[in-house]
Design an enzyme around this catalytic site. Structure first.
Site, short mmCIF file in Angstrom:
data_model
loop_
_atom_site.label_atom_id
_atom_site.label_comp_id
_atom_site.label_asym_id
_atom_site.label_seq_id
_atom_site.Cartn_x
_atom_site.Cartn_y
_atom_site.Cartn_z
N ASP A 74 0.87 -1.17 0.00
CA ASP A 74 0.00 0.00 0.00
C ASP A 74 0.92 1.24 0.00
O ASP A 74 2.13 1.12 0.21
CB ASP A 74 -0.86 -0.07 1.28
CG ASP A 74 -1.54 1.23 1.59
OD1 ASP A 74 -2.22 1.76 0.71
OD2 ASP A 74 -1.37 1.72 2.74
N ASP B 263 -0.12 4.99 1.31
CA ASP B 263 -0.26 5.92 2.44
C ASP B 263 -0.13 5.20 3.78
O ASP B 263 -0.83 4.22 4.05
CB ASP B 263 -1.60 6.66 2.35
CG ASP B 263 -1.64 7.54 1.12
OD1 ASP B 263 -0.74 8.38 0.97
OD2 ASP B 263 -2.54 7.35 0.28
#
Ligand SMILES: [Mg+2]
Length: 240
Positions: free
Chosen positions: A39, A41
């Protein structure tokens, strides 16, 4: 009659031989090579300040201008070094690394340019960087992750992410999810979608409190049975 059958059979054999074999659209797996997803963020980027500074399209706090966010990581986001080191280690071993984010993909190339600069290898939109925004169920109104679709298409083996939906996506795709522990400053700013919401009043959608989260951490296992990967890094320096 018998000769007719022989002719038909011969025609079938010839036609079958002339049809080219179906070419797989994805590269054949390499023996022992991992495909590892991350991922963005709060996993590879500490991007709290980018989101806090981003203009909003409406009064809805979730209605962020992602076209702006995707072009401002170079100013306001900080690379999380323990994850950058992990990526470097994986690539040194010949494994492949991919990024999948739930950010909408407006100006997504800029995110690739920034990650390329920070990590020292090409991160290219729709090659090893994918935008996979959530979808809303029209009946229930719930917003669901779509990352599992990309995880399955890419044939990933492991997925690292900080949020509950990252772990759900990994589980649906049938692969190992590893929880990257969100920096405390991000938990302060964005506590939702993180062990439910450890900062919210207890309820069906927020069953875990801060002390439960600490228990998960101490046992290195999250609520979905996932491995916990704690990260600790110093005070980030933003460049504004
Ligand atoms: Mg995240």
């Amino acid at each position: 009659m018998r000769s007719l059958k022989l002719v038909i059979l011969s025609v079938i054999i010839v036609v079958t031989a002339c049809v080219p074999p179906e070419v797989s659209k994805t590269a054949a797996p390499v023996l022992g090579q991992l495909k590892v997803g991350f991922d963005i963020d709060d996993t590879i980027l500490f991007s709290r300040d980018n989101f806090l500074k981003a203009p909003h399209m409406s009064d809805d706090p979730d209605h962020v201008d992602f076209g702006w966010v995707n072009t401002h990581d170079s100013l306001y986001s900080v690379t999380i070094q323990p994850i950058a080191e992990l990526i470097k280690y994986l690539r040194a071993g010949g494994h492949k690394v991919y990024f999948i984010t739930a950010r909408p993909g407006i100006n997504g190339e800029a995110v690739g340019r920034y990650l390329s600069h920070e990590l020292g290898f090409p991160v290219v939109l729709n090659e090893n960087l994918f935008f996979s925004a959530k979808k809303k169920d029209p009946v229930s109104g719930h917003r669901f992750t779509t990352k599992h679709e990309r995880i399955s298409k890419l044939g990933l083996h492991i997925f690292y992410g900080d949020s509950d939906t990252d772990m759900i996506a990994a589980s649906i795709a049938g692969i190992r999810g590893v929880r990257v522990v969100r920096d405390a400053r991000s938990v302060e700013a964005y506590s939702r979608n993180y062990f439910g919401d450890t900062r919210s009043a207890s309820g069906p959608k927020a069953p875990y409190a801060e002390e439960d989260y600490q228990k998960f951490l101490s046992n290195s296992v999250g609520p979905y049975g996932e491995t916990i990967y704690p990260i600790y890094f110093g005070e980030p320096v933003t460049r504004d």
